[in-house]
Design a protein around this motif. Structure first.
Motif, PDB file in Angstrom:
ATOM      1  N   UNK A  21     -42.846 -35.540 -20.131  1.00  0.00           N
ATOM      2  CA  UNK A  21     -41.821 -36.067 -21.011  1.00  0.00           C
ATOM      3  C   UNK A  21     -42.239 -36.133 -22.462  1.00  0.00           C
ATOM      4  N   UNK A  22     -43.544 -36.022 -22.739  1.00  0.00           N
ATOM      5  CA  UNK A  22     -44.011 -36.064 -24.121  1.00  0.00           C
ATOM      6  C   UNK A  22     -43.726 -34.721 -24.800  1.00  0.00           C
ATOM      7  N   UNK A  23     -43.722 -34.745 -26.130  1.00  0.00           N
ATOM      8  CA  UNK A  23     -43.448 -33.527 -26.889  1.00  0.00           C
ATOM      9  C   UNK A  23     -44.511 -32.467 -26.617  1.00  0.00           C
ATOM     10  N   UNK A  24     -45.777 -32.890 -26.581  1.00  0.00           N
ATOM     11  CA  UNK A  24     -46.864 -31.935 -26.346  1.00  0.00           C
ATOM     12  C   UNK A  24     -46.766 -31.314 -24.954  1.00  0.00           C
ATOM     13  N   UNK A  25     -46.394 -32.127 -23.951  1.00  0.00           N
ATOM     14  CA  UNK A  25     -46.227 -31.626 -22.588  1.00  0.00           C
ATOM     15  C   UNK A  25     -45.157 -30.526 -22.563  1.00  0.00           C
ATOM     16  N   UNK A  29     -45.688 -26.417 -21.622  1.00  0.00           N
ATOM     17  CA  UNK A  29     -44.938 -25.673 -20.616  1.00  0.00           C
ATOM     18  C   UNK A  29     -44.148 -24.522 -21.237  1.00  0.00           C
ATOM     19  N   UNK A  30     -43.551 -24.764 -22.405  1.00  0.00           N
ATOM     20  CA  UNK A  30     -42.792 -23.707 -23.064  1.00  0.00           C
ATOM     21  C   UNK A  30     -43.716 -22.572 -23.511  1.00  0.00           C
ATOM     22  N   UNK A  31     -44.857 -22.941 -24.077  1.00  0.00           N
ATOM     23  CA  UNK A  31     -45.802 -21.927 -24.536  1.00  0.00           C
ATOM     24  C   UNK A  31     -46.354 -21.091 -23.399  1.00  0.00           C
ATOM     25  N   UNK A  32     -46.725 -21.746 -22.300  1.00  0.00           N
ATOM     26  CA  UNK A  32     -47.261 -21.002 -21.164  1.00  0.00           C
ATOM     27  C   UNK A  32     -46.180 -20.183 -20.469  1.00  0.00           C
ATOM     28  N   UNK A  33     -44.936 -20.650 -20.522  1.00  0.00           N
ATOM     29  CA  UNK A  33     -43.838 -19.841 -19.988  1.00  0.00           C
ATOM     30  C   UNK A  33     -43.699 -18.538 -20.779  1.00  0.00           C
ATOM     31  N   UNK A  34     -43.829 -18.639 -22.094  1.00  0.00           N
ATOM     32  CA  UNK A  34     -43.792 -17.427 -22.929  1.00  0.00           C
ATOM     33  C   UNK A  34     -44.976 -16.521 -22.630  1.00  0.00           C
ATOM     34  N   UNK A  35     -46.142 -17.123 -22.402  1.00  0.00           N
ATOM     35  CA  UNK A  35     -47.308 -16.324 -22.016  1.00  0.00           C
ATOM     36  C   UNK A  35     -47.056 -15.628 -20.687  1.00  0.00           C
ATOM     37  N   UNK A  36     -46.384 -16.326 -19.769  1.00  0.00           N
ATOM     38  CA  UNK A  36     -46.041 -15.717 -18.492  1.00  0.00           C
ATOM     39  C   UNK A  36     -45.106 -14.534 -18.657  1.00  0.00           C
ATOM     40  N   UNK A  37     -44.136 -14.667 -19.562  1.00  0.00           N
ATOM     41  CA  UNK A  37     -43.229 -13.554 -19.836  1.00  0.00           C
ATOM     42  C   UNK A  37     -44.013 -12.366 -20.387  1.00  0.00           C
ATOM     43  N   UNK A  38     -44.859 -12.611 -21.386  1.00  0.00           N
ATOM     44  CA  UNK A  38     -45.626 -11.533 -22.009  1.00  0.00           C
ATOM     45  C   UNK A  38     -46.560 -10.860 -21.010  1.00  0.00           C
ATOM     46  N   UNK A 200     -47.050 -19.733 -31.361  1.00  0.00           N
ATOM     47  CA  UNK A 200     -46.410 -20.770 -32.181  1.00  0.00           C
ATOM     48  C   UNK A 200     -46.284 -22.081 -31.415  1.00  0.00           C
ATOM     49  N   UNK A 201     -45.967 -21.995 -30.126  1.00  0.00           N
ATOM     50  CA  UNK A 201     -45.627 -23.190 -29.353  1.00  0.00           C
ATOM     51  C   UNK A 201     -46.835 -23.947 -28.809  1.00  0.00           C
ATOM     52  N   UNK A 202     -47.834 -23.237 -28.295  1.00  0.00           N
ATOM     53  CA  UNK A 202     -48.893 -23.909 -27.541  1.00  0.00           C
ATOM     54  C   UNK A 202     -49.692 -24.841 -28.459  1.00  0.00           C
TER      55      UNK A 202
END
Length: 412
Positions: A21-25, A29-38, A200-202
């Protein structure tokens, strides 16, 4: 690093990780999701156009599948070296180097002058991509609170399914319109955009502590310790057997659907990868169920779903085949999300190496069994291939059940 002195005492409390629920959390997740896409869009960029590639380069189905197998061989060969490098330079920096190199190599793939050059570039691309899955789970276990680690791992796996899906859905129509080279170029551009979003995100790592330089004997000792852990060995066996079967199913189902009696065009066949959406859902759903039923039971349920779904593909009905593929994919990713996250939880030390061994087994299975499935398919047809994969899933379930008795199961 990432530790703060308590006010007025000088004490240095341990880093507990970012809470759900925290901003960093959310950024993790968003950053690693993008890494997963790449990562996974590039790793399997040729899978949706294997029949086109085979026809254009005049190679067999099994030879065309080498463009997948060699990429995963490259990844498997480098996940352990990447994990040791990440122990020195940091998880985020290692992932940044890997994802950047892979994107450049991916852009060179469409320029391949011949089949041999294509295979070499795919091998190198896989070696660069080893820097992401090798350390992503270790990064999660260091940066996220333990109570939320299983859910975070499930979210990461969900991101990898979206990566695999987006690359294949883009490659199929592009390949039918302009050829397999344009298809791989489009996927590489998509991966480049995702790589920039990851950077940018991680957020900056707070739980990472650089490991002291150690010799080869120390490194081998760390790996040997994990290989003596029977619970980890069971998860590595699961990764090898199930990923090999999973890739074989997706490598050769397109050949089955393009031939008689179905005769489906490439663009339509690429839509089978929409089944990955069931994995996007099931990986997060399964991770959430672990707090109620335990990792062992949820993992076994995922394997049972995979077997049931694959059984439906034995029928001659296109509707049942596609329905079975959806169920099979959901069950596979449910089991995989539990297995990958469980590895980091079992290993109290050397987590990056424990995760790397899981990925080594995972991608060796993809490379060896994913290719060998083509020999079974060419010799005896789809039913033989599907039956072999179902047998592998049953063997996996038996191994996990024996090594993790019900009495020893605790909530994740």
């Amino acid at each position: 690093m990432g530790q703060r002195a308590s006010a007025g005492t000088g004490a240095v409390p341990a880093w507990n990780g970012h809470a759900k629920g925290s901003k960093a959390y959310g950024r993790i997740l968003a950053g690693l999701s993008c890494a997963g896409v790449a990562t996974f869009a590039q790793l399997y960029s040729t899978q949706a156009v294997l029949p086109l590639l085979a026809a254009d380069l005049r190679v067999t189905a099994a030879e065309a599948a080498l463009t997948i197998s060699l990429a995963t061989v490259g990844l498997a060969a480098t996940v352990i070296p990447w994990s040791f490098l990440a122990d020195r330079i940091g998880r985020v920096k290692a992932m940044m180097w890997g994802i950047s190199a892979a994107t450049v190599l991916g852009l060179l793939v469409p320029l391949s002058a011949n089949f041999g050059m294509l295979l070499v570039l795919r091998l190198l691309e896989g070696m660069a991509l080893g820097g992401i899955p090798a350390v992503a789970i270790a990064y999660l276990n260091e940066e996220v609170r333990k109570a939320h680690a299983a859910l975070a791992a499930g979210s990461y796996v969900a991101g990898t399914t979206l990566g695999g899906l987006s690359g294949r859905l883009m490659a199929g129509p592009a390949g039918e319109l302009w050829g397999w080279r344009s298809a791989t170029l489009a996927v590489s551009v998509l991966a480049g955009v995702a790589a920039v979003a990851f950077l940018v995100l991680v957020p900056r790592a707070r739980g990472f502590v650089p490991a002291p330089a150690s010799g080869m004997s120390s490194a081998l000792g760390t790996l040997a310790g994990h290989l003596r852990n029977i619970r980890l060995l069971a998860l590595y066996a699961q990764a090898f057997l199930m990923m090999g079967g999973f890739v074989a199913v997706y490598n050769y189902l397109g050949f089955r659907l393009s031939g008689a009696p179905f005769g489906l065009p490439t663009t339509v066949i690429s839509l089978i990868f929409l089944a990955y959406l069931s994995g996007t859902f099931s990986s997060r759903w399964a991770a959430g169920l672990t707090t109620r039923y335990g990792r062992r039971n949820v993992l076994l349920a995922g394997l049972a779903l995979a077997v049931g779904g694959l059984a439906l593909t034995l029928t001659p009905s296109l509707v049942l085949i596609l329905s079975g593929l959806v169920v099979f994919t959901g069950g596979f990713f449910a089991a995989h999300s539990i297995g990958s996250g469980w590895t980091g939880a079992i290993a109290s030390t050397g987590r990056a190496q424990a995760a790397s061994l899981y990925n080594l087994a995972y991608y060796l299975g993809s490379s060896l069994l994913g290719w060998a499935g083509g020999l079974a398919f060419q010799a005896w047809g789809w039913n033989a291939l599907a039956g072999a994969v179902m047998a592998l899933a049953c063997l996996t379930a038996a191994t996990v059940a024996v090594v993790n008795p019900r009495a020893e199961v605790t909530a994740a």
